[in-house]
Design a protein around this motif. Structure first.
Motif, mmCIF file in Angstrom:
data_model
loop_
_atom_site.group_PDB
_atom_site.id
_atom_site.type_symbol
_atom_site.label_atom_id
_atom_site.label_comp_id
_atom_site.label_asym_id
_atom_site.label_seq_id
_atom_site.Cartn_x
_atom_site.Cartn_y
_atom_site.Cartn_z
ATOM 1 N N SER A 35 41.951 56.467 62.306
ATOM 2 C CA SER A 35 41.358 55.573 61.375
ATOM 3 C C SER A 35 42.407 55.138 60.272
ATOM 4 C CB SER A 35 40.206 56.414 60.497
ATOM 5 O OG SER A 35 40.887 57.595 60.020
ATOM 6 N N GLY A 93 40.706 47.361 62.510
ATOM 7 C CA GLY A 93 40.165 48.628 62.645
ATOM 8 C C GLY A 93 39.662 48.768 64.040
ATOM 9 N N GLN A 94 40.116 48.295 64.991
ATOM 10 C CA GLN A 94 39.505 48.374 66.484
ATOM 11 C C GLN A 94 40.374 49.622 67.142
ATOM 12 O OE1 GLN A 94 39.905 44.446 67.761
ATOM 13 N NE2 GLN A 94 37.594 44.451 67.750
ATOM 14 N N PRO A 95 40.088 50.888 67.421
ATOM 15 C CA PRO A 95 41.008 51.831 67.999
ATOM 16 C C PRO A 95 41.048 51.653 69.431
ATOM 17 C CG PRO A 95 38.841 52.568 67.948
ATOM 18 C CD PRO A 95 38.695 51.100 67.392
ATOM 19 N N TYR A 154 49.688 46.599 63.200
ATOM 20 C CA TYR A 154 48.934 47.740 63.972
ATOM 21 C C TYR A 154 49.827 48.729 63.955
ATOM 22 C CZ TYR A 154 52.075 46.189 68.039
ATOM 23 O OH TYR A 154 53.119 45.790 68.664
ATOM 24 N N ILE A 175 45.610 51.511 66.489
ATOM 25 C CA ILE A 175 44.628 50.906 65.543
ATOM 26 C C ILE A 175 45.149 49.418 65.194
ATOM 27 C CG2 ILE A 175 45.438 51.977 63.632
ATOM 28 C CD1 ILE A 175 42.121 52.070 63.068
ATOM 29 N N ARG A 229 46.554 46.543 70.183
ATOM 30 C CA ARG A 229 46.418 47.823 70.086
ATOM 31 C C ARG A 229 47.171 48.696 71.146
ATOM 32 N NH1 ARG A 229 40.187 48.227 70.911
ATOM 33 N NH2 ARG A 229 40.926 46.358 72.171
#
Length: 123
Positions: free
Chosen positions: A67, A52-54, A30, A48, A103
Motif C-alpha cells: 500500500s 494504487g493497483q497492486p 510506480y 504498486i 506494476r
C-alpha cells in the motif's frame, strides 16, 4: 535523484507479522518491494502503481499487502503468515518516468533503491 529509506524489518517466528515502510524523497510513477536471500537473485515481491493497483509474486500472494500514502510519499508492505523462506534483505524501489499505470516485479524496471532492511523468520 530519489532517496529511499526503509524501516520495519526484524526477527519474527513463523506465522508472525511485520510491516515494512519506505519513505521516498520524491513521488514516483510506480514503486515496488524486492527481496534477496544469500546466494539468490533479487526477487520482486510486490509492486504498486500511481492509482494504487497492486501486483504480487505467487510466493506472497494472499499473505503480503502493498500500500502507499501518496501524500507522504511512503510505501508499505504488510507481511502476514511469515514463513522461514521469507527470510531475506528487503529493498524498496522506485521508478522514474511517466508510466503511472505500470506494476513491475522486474528489478531492471526500477531506477532507485533503498539500502534494505533485514527480515528473519525463524523459530
Amino acid at each position: 535523484q530519489v532517496q529511499l529509506v526503509e524501516s520495519g524489518g526484524g526477527s519474527v517466528q513463523p506465522g508472525g507479522s511485520l510491516r515494512l515502510s519506505c519513505t521516498a524523497s520524491y513521488s514516483s510513477p510506480y514503486m515496488g518491494w524486492f527481496r534477496q536471500a544469500p546466494g539468490k537473485e533479487r526477487e520482486g515481491v510486490a509492486a504498486i502503481n500511481s492509482i494504487g493497483q497492486p501486483k504480487y509474486s505467487d510466493s506472497v500472494k494472499g499473505r503480503f499487502t502493498i500500500s502507499q500514502d501518496k501524500a507522504e510519499n511512503t510505501l508499505f508492505l504488510q507481511m502476514n503468515s511469515l514463513k522461514p523462506e521469507d527470510t531475506a534483505m528487503y529493498y524498496c524501489a522506485a521508478a522514474s518516468g511517466a508510466a503511472i499505470f505500470r506494476r513491475s516485479l522486474f528489478p531492471d524496471d526500477y531506477n532507485y533503491w533503498g539500502q534494505g532492511t533485514q527480515v528473519t523468520v525463524s523459530s
